[in-house]
Scaffold this motif. Structure first.
Motif, PDB file in Angstrom:
ATOM      1  N   ARG A  29       0.806  -1.210   0.000  1.00 13.25           N
ATOM      2  CA  ARG A  29       0.000   0.000   0.000  1.00 13.25           C
ATOM      3  C   ARG A  29       0.846   1.269   0.000  1.00 13.25           C
ATOM      4  O   ARG A  29       0.370   2.335  -0.384  1.00 13.25           O
ATOM      5  N   ASP A  30       2.105   1.169   0.445  1.00 17.77           N
ATOM      6  CA  ASP A  30       2.934   2.374   0.472  1.00 17.77           C
ATOM      7  C   ASP A  30       4.339   2.151  -0.073  1.00 17.77           C
ATOM      8  O   ASP A  30       5.243   2.961   0.176  1.00 17.77           O
ATOM      9  N   HIS A  31       4.531   1.055  -0.796  1.00 14.74           N
ATOM     10  CA  HIS A  31       5.825   0.781  -1.419  1.00 14.74           C
ATOM     11  C   HIS A  31       5.635   0.465  -2.900  1.00 14.74           C
ATOM     12  O   HIS A  31       4.717  -0.269  -3.270  1.00 14.74           O
ATOM     13  N   ALA A  32       6.504   1.016  -3.713  1.00 17.76           N
ATOM     14  CA  ALA A  32       6.601   0.586  -5.104  1.00 17.76           C
ATOM     15  C   ALA A  32       7.335  -0.753  -5.131  1.00 17.76           C
ATOM     16  O   ALA A  32       8.268  -0.974  -4.356  1.00 17.76           O
ATOM     17  N   VAL A  33       6.894  -1.630  -6.036  1.00 17.49           N
ATOM     18  CA  VAL A  33       7.519  -2.943  -6.172  1.00 17.49           C
ATOM     19  C   VAL A  33       7.795  -3.169  -7.660  1.00 17.49           C
ATOM     20  O   VAL A  33       6.976  -2.786  -8.506  1.00 17.49           O
ATOM     21  N   GLY A  34       8.913  -3.778  -7.960  1.00 16.08           N
ATOM     22  CA  GLY A  34       9.231  -3.941  -9.372  1.00 16.08           C
ATOM     23  C   GLY A  34      10.114  -5.133  -9.671  1.00 16.08           C
ATOM     24  O   GLY A  34      10.685  -5.751  -8.774  1.00 16.08           O
ATOM     25  N   TRP A  35      10.189  -5.428 -10.955  1.00 13.34           N
ATOM     26  CA  TRP A  35      11.056  -6.472 -11.476  1.00 13.34           C
ATOM     27  C   TRP A  35      12.163  -5.828 -12.309  1.00 13.34           C
ATOM     28  O   TRP A  35      11.907  -4.919 -13.112  1.00 13.34           O
ATOM     29  N   PHE A  36      13.358  -6.337 -12.126  1.00 14.13           N
ATOM     30  CA  PHE A  36      14.527  -5.869 -12.843  1.00 14.13           C
ATOM     31  C   PHE A  36      15.254  -7.088 -13.397  1.00 14.13           C
ATOM     32  O   PHE A  36      15.013  -8.210 -12.959  1.00 14.13           O
ATOM     33  N   ASP A  54      -1.025   4.958  -7.270  1.00  9.14           N
ATOM     34  CA  ASP A  54      -2.154   4.934  -8.201  1.00  9.14           C
ATOM     35  C   ASP A  54      -2.409   3.564  -8.821  1.00  9.14           C
ATOM     36  O   ASP A  54      -3.301   3.440  -9.662  1.00  9.14           O
ATOM     37  N   GLY A  55      -1.652   2.564  -8.428  1.00  2.55           N
ATOM     38  CA  GLY A  55      -1.859   1.220  -8.947  1.00  2.55           C
ATOM     39  C   GLY A  55      -1.409   1.016 -10.376  1.00  2.55           C
ATOM     40  O   GLY A  55      -1.675  -0.036 -10.960  1.00  2.55           O
ATOM     41  N   GLY A  96      12.470  -5.915  -6.510  1.00  5.87           N
ATOM     42  CA  GLY A  96      12.900  -4.825  -5.656  1.00  5.87           C
ATOM     43  C   GLY A  96      11.715  -4.050  -5.099  1.00  5.87           C
ATOM     44  O   GLY A  96      10.606  -4.138  -5.639  1.00  5.87           O
ATOM     45  N   ALA A  97      11.946  -3.304  -4.035  1.00  2.81           N
ATOM     46  CA  ALA A  97      10.898  -2.493  -3.428  1.00  2.81           C
ATOM     47  C   ALA A  97      11.493  -1.239  -2.808  1.00  2.81           C
ATOM     48  O   ALA A  97      12.666  -1.229  -2.415  1.00  2.81           O
ATOM     49  N   ALA A  98      10.672  -0.207  -2.725  1.00  2.00           N
ATOM     50  CA  ALA A  98      11.110   1.047  -2.111  1.00  2.00           C
ATOM     51  C   ALA A  98       9.890   1.817  -1.647  1.00  2.00           C
ATOM     52  O   ALA A  98       8.817   1.701  -2.256  1.00  2.00           O
ATOM     53  N   PRO A  99      10.017   2.617  -0.599  1.00  4.17           N
ATOM     54  CA  PRO A  99       8.898   3.462  -0.192  1.00  4.17           C
ATOM     55  C   PRO A  99       8.444   4.334  -1.364  1.00  4.17           C
ATOM     56  O   PRO A  99       9.271   4.904  -2.072  1.00  4.17           O
ATOM     57  N   GLN A 100       7.124   4.422  -1.551  1.00  6.80           N
ATOM     58  CA  GLN A 100       6.579   5.205  -2.660  1.00  6.80           C
ATOM     59  C   GLN A 100       6.621   6.681  -2.292  1.00  6.80           C
ATOM     60  O   GLN A 100       5.772   7.172  -1.559  1.00  6.80           O
ATOM     61  N   VAL A 101       7.606   7.377  -2.822  1.00  5.05           N
ATOM     62  CA  VAL A 101       7.745   8.816  -2.579  1.00  5.05           C
ATOM     63  C   VAL A 101       7.330   9.605  -3.808  1.00  5.05           C
ATOM     64  O   VAL A 101       6.606  10.602  -3.725  1.00  5.05           O
ATOM     65  N   TYR A 102       7.769   9.139  -4.979  1.00  6.20           N
ATOM     66  CA  TYR A 102       7.443   9.783  -6.249  1.00  6.20           C
ATOM     67  C   TYR A 102       6.278   9.040  -6.913  1.00  6.20           C
ATOM     68  O   TYR A 102       6.112   7.838  -6.731  1.00  6.20           O
ATOM     69  N   ASN A 103       5.505   9.746  -7.706  1.00  6.01           N
ATOM     70  CA  ASN A 103       4.354   9.137  -8.355  1.00  6.01           C
ATOM     71  C   ASN A 103       4.758   8.153  -9.434  1.00  6.01           C
ATOM     72  O   ASN A 103       5.746   8.353 -10.146  1.00  6.01           O
ATOM     73  N   GLY A 104       3.950   7.084  -9.572  1.00  3.37           N
ATOM     74  CA  GLY A 104       4.137   6.143 -10.660  1.00  3.37           C
ATOM     75  C   GLY A 104       5.283   5.177 -10.462  1.00  3.37           C
ATOM     76  O   GLY A 104       5.985   5.204  -9.448  1.00  3.37           O
ATOM     77  N   GLY A 105       5.451   4.283 -11.454  1.00  6.64           N
ATOM     78  CA  GLY A 105       6.493   3.274 -11.376  1.00  6.64           C
ATOM     79  C   GLY A 105       7.743   3.610 -12.155  1.00  6.64           C
ATOM     80  O   GLY A 105       8.795   3.013 -11.913  1.00  6.64           O
TER      81      GLY A 105
END
Length: 126
Positions: A29-36, A54-55, A96-105
């Motif tokens: 809910r408050d972290h961006a998550v991604g694949w690299f 924003d999902g 990877g994951a990081a706190p969502q500070v900036y909008n979008g992925g």
């Protein structure tokens, strides 16, 4: 925080794989998550990143229409479905994951994450 990837393996060109990343210690809910991914002798590149604010999901151009990233909040797991694989997709895939500070992925797929898994190897034979 812990991220553990699984699902890598050897597949023929044109085939499919589904990668999983099981996480703990933070919330989608408050972290961006991604694949690299990182291919031999190349830099790590962002493949797909899911934004918490924003999902939305950002994909790098080379995988659009072939890879799909999904998440299961109840299982704290994100997935990456890889279709129409080619030898160019051969790489170690990281979650990877990081706190969502900036909008979008896009920002996170471009500049990287704070937390990382150890990766899973995807090999594609021609």
């Amino acid at each position: 925080v812990r991220l553990v990837e699984s699902g890598g393996g050897l597949v023929q060109a044109g085939g499919s794989l589904k990668l999983s990343c099981t996480t703990s210690g933070f919330s989608f809910r408050d972290h961006a998550v991604g694949w690299f991914r990182q291919a031999p002798a190349k830099d790590r590149e962002g493949v797909s990143c899911l934004a918490a604010n924003d999902g939305s999901t950002w994909y790098t151009k080379s995988v659009k229409d072939r890879f799909i990233m999904t998440s299961d909040d109840a299982k704290n797991t994100v997935y990456l479905q890889l279709d129409k694989l080619s030898p160019d997709d051969r790489a170690v895939y990281f979650c990877g994951a990081a706190p969502q500070v900036y909008n979008g992925g896009y920002y996170y797929c471009t500049y990287g994450m704070q937390y990382w898994g150890k990766g899973t190897l995807v090999t594609v034979s021609s």
